[in-house]
Design a protein around this motif. Structure first.
Motif, mmCIF file in Angstrom:
data_model
loop_
_atom_site.group_PDB
_atom_site.id
_atom_site.type_symbol
_atom_site.label_atom_id
_atom_site.label_comp_id
_atom_site.label_asym_id
_atom_site.label_seq_id
_atom_site.Cartn_x
_atom_site.Cartn_y
_atom_site.Cartn_z
ATOM 1 N N GLN A 199 18.052 56.543 30.137
ATOM 2 C CA GLN A 199 18.325 55.131 30.425
ATOM 3 C C GLN A 199 19.366 54.980 31.527
ATOM 4 O OE1 GLN A 199 19.069 54.224 26.390
ATOM 5 N NE2 GLN A 199 16.911 53.782 25.984
ATOM 6 N N GLU A 200 20.256 55.960 31.656
ATOM 7 C CA GLU A 200 21.284 55.889 32.703
ATOM 8 C C GLU A 200 20.808 56.506 34.025
ATOM 9 O OE1 GLU A 200 24.811 57.564 30.931
ATOM 10 O OE2 GLU A 200 25.007 55.876 29.554
ATOM 11 N N GLY A 201 19.528 56.864 34.085
ATOM 12 C CA GLY A 201 18.957 57.373 35.346
ATOM 13 C C GLY A 201 19.187 58.855 35.584
ATOM 14 N N GLU A 202 19.693 59.580 34.570
ATOM 15 C CA GLU A 202 19.995 61.007 34.756
ATOM 16 C C GLU A 202 18.728 61.855 34.886
ATOM 17 O OE1 GLU A 202 22.927 62.472 35.277
ATOM 18 O OE2 GLU A 202 23.867 60.501 35.198
ATOM 19 N N GLY A 203 17.654 61.405 34.263
ATOM 20 C CA GLY A 203 16.400 62.173 34.306
ATOM 21 C C GLY A 203 15.983 62.435 35.744
ATOM 22 N N GLU A 263 -4.108 63.806 37.332
ATOM 23 C CA GLU A 263 -5.112 63.871 36.259
ATOM 24 C C GLU A 263 -4.912 65.104 35.382
ATOM 25 O OE1 GLU A 263 -8.996 63.663 37.911
ATOM 26 O OE2 GLU A 263 -8.611 61.685 38.813
ATOM 27 N N ASN A 264 -4.071 66.023 35.847
ATOM 28 C CA ASN A 264 -3.971 67.293 35.108
ATOM 29 C C ASN A 264 -2.617 67.481 34.435
ATOM 30 O OD1 ASN A 264 -2.675 67.671 37.596
ATOM 31 N ND2 ASN A 264 -3.185 69.852 37.677
ATOM 32 N N ILE A 265 -1.950 66.344 34.123
ATOM 33 C CA ILE A 265 -0.689 66.433 33.368
ATOM 34 C C ILE A 265 -0.823 65.626 32.090
ATOM 35 C CG2 ILE A 265 1.765 65.853 33.300
ATOM 36 C CD1 ILE A 265 1.956 66.097 36.258
ATOM 37 N N LEU A 266 -0.301 66.205 31.004
ATOM 38 C CA LEU A 266 -0.213 65.459 29.756
ATOM 39 C C LEU A 266 1.221 65.605 29.257
ATOM 40 C CD1 LEU A 266 -2.058 63.958 27.697
ATOM 41 C CD2 LEU A 266 -2.140 66.110 26.442
ATOM 42 N N TYR A 267 1.871 64.482 28.987
ATOM 43 C CA TYR A 267 3.228 64.537 28.437
ATOM 44 C C TYR A 267 3.168 64.248 26.945
ATOM 45 C CZ TYR A 267 4.964 64.404 33.232
ATOM 46 O OH TYR A 267 5.231 64.690 34.538
ATOM 47 N N VAL A 268 3.834 65.089 26.185
ATOM 48 C CA VAL A 268 3.805 64.944 24.724
ATOM 49 C C VAL A 268 5.247 64.898 24.213
ATOM 50 C CG1 VAL A 268 2.913 65.897 22.569
ATOM 51 C CG2 VAL A 268 1.698 66.346 24.689
ATOM 52 N N TRP A 269 5.521 63.927 23.400
ATOM 53 C CA TRP A 269 6.839 63.830 22.770
ATOM 54 C C TRP A 269 6.878 64.811 21.601
ATOM 55 C CZ3 TRP A 269 8.091 60.147 18.342
ATOM 56 C CH2 TRP A 269 9.432 60.259 18.000
ATOM 57 N N ALA A 294 8.531 60.001 32.542
ATOM 58 C CA ALA A 294 7.693 61.043 33.162
ATOM 59 C C ALA A 294 6.251 60.544 33.315
ATOM 60 C CB ALA A 294 7.732 62.313 32.312
ATOM 61 N N ARG A 295 5.743 59.879 32.288
ATOM 62 C CA ARG A 295 4.365 59.346 32.363
ATOM 63 C C ARG A 295 4.262 58.301 33.462
ATOM 64 N NH1 ARG A 295 3.634 58.627 25.923
ATOM 65 N NH2 ARG A 295 3.011 60.760 25.449
ATOM 66 N N ALA A 296 5.263 57.429 33.542
ATOM 67 C CA ALA A 296 5.229 56.350 34.539
ATOM 68 C C ALA A 296 5.228 56.927 35.960
ATOM 69 C CB ALA A 296 6.419 55.424 34.334
ATOM 70 N N ALA A 297 5.916 58.050 36.144
ATOM 71 C CA ALA A 297 6.035 58.627 37.491
ATOM 72 C C ALA A 297 4.868 59.563 37.830
ATOM 73 C CB ALA A 297 7.354 59.389 37.604
ATOM 74 N N SER A 298 3.975 59.795 36.881
ATOM 75 C CA SER A 298 2.923 60.800 37.095
ATOM 76 C C SER A 298 1.520 60.198 37.012
ATOM 77 C CB SER A 298 3.060 61.928 36.057
ATOM 78 O OG SER A 298 4.363 62.439 36.027
ATOM 79 N N GLY A 351 10.016 64.831 34.371
ATOM 80 C CA GLY A 351 8.719 65.354 34.802
ATOM 81 C C GLY A 351 8.595 65.765 36.265
ATOM 82 N N TRP A 352 9.717 65.806 37.007
ATOM 83 C CA TRP A 352 9.592 66.174 38.427
ATOM 84 C C TRP A 352 9.079 67.615 38.580
ATOM 85 C CZ3 TRP A 352 12.558 70.295 39.820
ATOM 86 C CH2 TRP A 352 13.635 70.583 38.991
ATOM 87 N N ALA A 353 9.553 68.538 37.731
ATOM 88 C CA ALA A 353 9.091 69.934 37.835
ATOM 89 C C ALA A 353 7.652 70.058 37.322
ATOM 90 C CB ALA A 353 10.014 70.864 37.055
ATOM 91 N N THR A 354 7.321 69.245 36.325
ATOM 92 C CA THR A 354 5.947 69.246 35.796
ATOM 93 C C THR A 354 4.970 68.911 36.922
ATOM 94 O OG1 THR A 354 7.022 68.155 33.907
ATOM 95 C CG2 THR A 354 4.640 68.468 33.774
ATOM 96 N N ARG A 355 5.367 67.957 37.759
ATOM 97 C CA ARG A 355 4.481 67.566 38.867
ATOM 98 C C ARG A 355 4.366 68.684 39.920
ATOM 99 N NH1 ARG A 355 7.008 62.816 37.256
ATOM 100 N NH2 ARG A 355 8.685 62.899 38.781
ATOM 101 N N LEU A 356 5.469 69.403 40.167
ATOM 102 C CA LEU A 356 5.379 70.553 41.093
ATOM 103 C C LEU A 356 4.385 71.578 40.548
ATOM 104 C CD1 LEU A 356 9.132 71.333 41.986
ATOM 105 C CD2 LEU A 356 7.445 70.164 43.402
#
Ligand SMILES: C[S@@+](CC[C@H](N)C(=O)[O-])C[C@H]1O[C@@H](n2cnc3c(N)ncnc32)[C@H](O)[C@@H]1O
Length: 249
Positions: free
Chosen positions: A21-25, A100-106, A92-96, A59-64
């Motif tokens: 929430q503080e933008g650290e992600g 089509e080949n990423i799935l984010y799971v909590w 991460a979902r919002a930015a990705s 999710g920045w590394a997930t996208r790489l």
């Protein structure tokens, strides 16, 4: 929720939701990109591979990773990002959306929400020392990795980088502080093979007017980067073809 009744994972969720929430992600990309790019080169990713990004944050590394394993002659690779913070997962979902080949799971490293023997490679950036029970997390990683799958764990807070130790009291959640030798022993105890530890320096420049809250001063920050992160690399044995001397019952 009253703090007393929180499990260790709920505490982590709460704290990292606050970070998100503080933008650290998003900001962590700046701090971890250099060491992560060097690690990704060592991962030798191929199109078609299945990769887990454990503690994926925003999710920045997930996208790489997703770009490197995407469509190719060997198939369509897939990346799964798992994080204990539902707010990180939401960001991460919002930015990705274009992937089509990423799935984010909590979910938690303590109980990775995925089937066994699935992933060819695992990356975990700056997350492992937060896991409440590292033995259990390693058992989970062993379970979800495919035979001969490779694991790459980056750790910035560890005994052999004394400059990192000044964070321990600043963090609002408990952390593990182990040495490189202790981590190697831990991975071997969990039956990982080809266990190797390396230091990965961060060679981004630190400008003289850089403001830091995490370090006492810029000299400490520069020394921290020069010493570098600990990279743990290991593979899951190929259980179908045991090495001589092993018996599978
Ligand atoms: C310092 S951040 C790093 C995030 C991301 N890997 C990056 O480099 O930007 C640590 C991340 O690990 C996640 N994390 C902490 N404990 C976890 C656990 N038990 N299971 C899964 N994720 C966890 C946090 O929610 C947070 O997103």
């Amino acid at each position: 929720m009253p703090e007393k009744s929180q499990t260790p994972d709920e505490k982590l969720q709460h704290e990292f939701n606050r970070w998100a929430q503080e933008g650290e992600g998003e900001k962590m990309e700046r701090h971890h990109l250099n060491i992560t790019e060097k690690t990704i080169r060592l991962m030798d990713l191929r199109p078609g591979e299945r990769v887990l990004d454990l503690g994926c944050g925003s999710g920045w590394a997930t996208r790489l990773l997703a770009r490197l394993v995407a469509d190719g002659p060997e198939g369509f690779g897939q990346v799964v990002g798992v994080d204990v913070s539902d707010e990180m997962i939401r960001q991460a979902r919002a930015a990705s959306k274009d992937f089509e080949n990423i799935l984010y799971v909590w979910g938690s490293a303590q109980q990775i929400p995925w089937e066994e023997n699935f992933f060819d490679k695992v990356l975990s950036v700056e997350s492992f020392y937060y896991y409440p029970d590292q033995d259990r997390a390693l058992a989970e990683l062993f379970r979800v990795l495919a035979p001969r799958g490779r694991m790459f764990i980056l750790i910035n807070l560890y005994k052999d980088n004394p400059y990192s130790l000044q964070w321990v009291d600043k963090l609002k959640v408990p952390v593990h502080v182990r040495s490189s030798v202790e981590y190697v022993e831990l991975l071997k105890k969990h039956a990982f093979e080809n266990v190797e530890a390396r230091q990965i320096p961060d060679d981004t420049p630190t400008p003289d007017d850089y403001e830091t809250k995490s370090f006492r001063n810029l000299d400490d920050l520069r020394a921290f980067k020069k010493t570098g992160a600990l990279l743990l690399m290991a593979s899951k044995p190929d259980l179908r073809t045991p090495a001589p001397g092993y018996t599978i019952y």
